[in-house]
Design an enzyme around this catalytic site. Structure first.
Site, PDB file in Angstrom:
ATOM      1  CB  SER A 219      -1.011  -0.474   1.218  1.00 36.97           C
ATOM      2  OG  SER A 219      -1.978  -1.096   0.608  1.00 36.97           O
TER       3      SER A 219
ATOM      4  CE  LYS B 132      -3.797   1.309  -0.851  1.00 34.73           C
ATOM      5  NZ  LYS B 132      -4.238   0.840   0.569  1.00 34.73           N
TER       6      LYS B 132
ATOM      7  CE1 TYR C  47      -4.701   1.464   4.411  1.00 41.03           C
ATOM      8  CE2 TYR C  47      -3.286   0.537   5.942  1.00 41.03           C
ATOM      9  CZ  TYR C  47      -3.490   1.264   4.315  1.00 41.03           C
ATOM     10  OH  TYR C  47      -3.204   0.910   3.098  1.00 41.03           O
TER      11      TYR C  47
ATOM     12  CB  VAL D 214       0.194  -5.791   4.252  1.00 37.12           C
ATOM     13  CG1 VAL D 214      -1.286  -4.662   5.428  1.00 37.12           C
ATOM     14  CG2 VAL D 214       0.034  -6.044   3.652  1.00 37.12           C
TER      15      VAL D 214
END
Length: 402
Positions: free
Chosen positions: A64, A67, A242, A260
């Site tokens: 991620s 992103k 997040y 992750v």
């Protein structure tokens, strides 16, 4: 003299290495094989100097952390308005793989999976093929890193085998007419994007490229326009970690993104790019040791975004008064970086020059100027000259652009 920064990073890593909390991700078979004890930290400065400690050369899939860079490519390729039609910028408060949509069907931000898949589909020109988009993504992220990044095909295959939820998210956005193209193409491309291999040095350079307005400090390439980095860093600051993003900005204060596989990337505008890697994750999905390392770096080095350096009040180096017999001119000597707050102080000093008196504006100790700072200084000089006052400028570093 021996540079103390490598020793500082070594000491910091040792201090954080005793934290054995968290678990390696188990839902993706290939990532579950990671050595839980690996731990590396990388740091890149504005001039391209790269430091590393621990497992700094161990490569892992970017996941991620890709992103924000995919978001940057989409913004550069399609423009801000088009991207905002498809993906929002508001924090979700949800886990990274939740169904987080606005009433319009638009994903809340590009840092959660449903928004990242939608963002991936916007990279490249409209109508681009899946293979062309894959190439654009790989080349684009490689430009951020300053070297060619390769796809870990085993990680790609492993994530493809567990892609059902991401496919469901893509079809949901497609049904709301916010996904550009076919859902399975978007998900497959997104997984390839997440499977690119990096190390913490790469993360540090990539972060510094964002923090330097899109210019890679190692290669000198302008990867994306400066406005793109402003947008990306803003979204990272509010959404990058997040549902822990608020706590992160409060305690660490560095725009960041986690993945992750255990990576964490942080970009502090104008100062540093930082990368950390340790596979053990907390319940949110962030690296336990990586988070601890960033907390220590922020506290030890004063890197919190809201901890602004005290430069504006020290912009005035000195004022040299004219000789008593009238020979010579008053000199107003400035120093440091001419941004808005600094120039505002300088302009008030210039106001103190008596009406009708000519003077020298000495910029020999000025390191740099922002566009706003340069414009305000030039405007002040032009106004004084319009009042028929002689203003001489000492500008050996061409701060005012000729």
């Amino acid at each position: 003299m021996r540079n103390p920064i490598p020793d500082l990073l070594d000491e910091l890593r040792e201090r954080c290495a005793d934290d054995d909390g968290g678990e390696v991700l188990s839902t993706i078979p290939e990532l579950a094989k990671a050595d839980p004890d690996r731990f590396g930290i990388g740091l890149c400065t504005i001039d391209g100097t790269v430091y590393g400690t621990g497992d700094a050369e161990h490569r892992f899939s970017i996941q991620s952390i890709s992103k924000p860079f995919a978001y940057a490519l989409a913004l550069a390729d399609r423009g801000r308005d088009t991207v905002l039609e498809h993906v929002g910028v508001e924090p979700s408060g949800d886990s990274f793989n939740e169904i987080s949509l606005e009433q319009s069907g638009r994903p809340r931000n590009p840092m959660i999976n449903i928004g990242a898949i939608t963002t991936h589909a916007l990279i490249g020109h409209e109508g681009i093929s899946r293979k062309q988009r894959d190439k654009r993504v790989q080349q684009g992220l490689s430009a951020f890193a300053g070297r060619k990044l390769d796809v870990d095909e085993e990680v790609f295959a492993s994530e493809q085998s567990e892609a059902s939820r991401n496919l469901a998210l893509a079809y949901l956005v497609h049904a709301r007419e916010k996904l550009d193209g076919e859902p399975h193409h978007a998900v497959e491309g997104y997984i390839r994007q997440c499977s690119l291999l990096v190390d913490v040095r790469d993360l540090a350079v990539m972060a510094m490229t964002l923090a330097a307005g899109g210019r890679n400090p190692v290669t000198g390439e302008q990867v994306v326009p400066t406005w793109v980095c402003t947008q990306v860093l803003s979204v990272m600051a509010t959404c990058g970690m997040y549902d822990a993003s608020g706590q992160w900005m409060s305690t660490v204060g560095i725009p960041a993104k986690s993945g992750v596989s255990g990576g964490v990337l942080g970009a502090l505008p104008g100062q540093a790019g930082i990368g950390a890697f340790s596979p053990r994750l907390d319940e949110i999905g962030n690296s336990v040791r990586g988070v601890r390392a960033f907390e220590a770096l922020s506290a030890d080095l004063g890197l919190h975004l809201m901890h602004a350096p005290e430069v504006a009040s020290h912009v005035l180096y000195g004022v040299v008064e004219p000789d008593a017999d009238g020979d010579g001119l008053r000199e107003v000597q400035l120093q440091g970086t001419m941004h808005f707050a600094a120039v505002e102080v300088a302009l008030r000093e210039l106001e103190e020059v008596p009406d009708g008196e000519s003077f020298v504006l000495d910029l020999s100790r000025v390191a740099s100027a922002t566009d706003v700072g340069r414009r305000l200084l030039l405007e002040a000089v032009e106004r004084m000259r319009a009042d028929r006052r002689e203003v001489r400028i000492t500008d050996p570093h061409d701060i005012l652009g000729g």
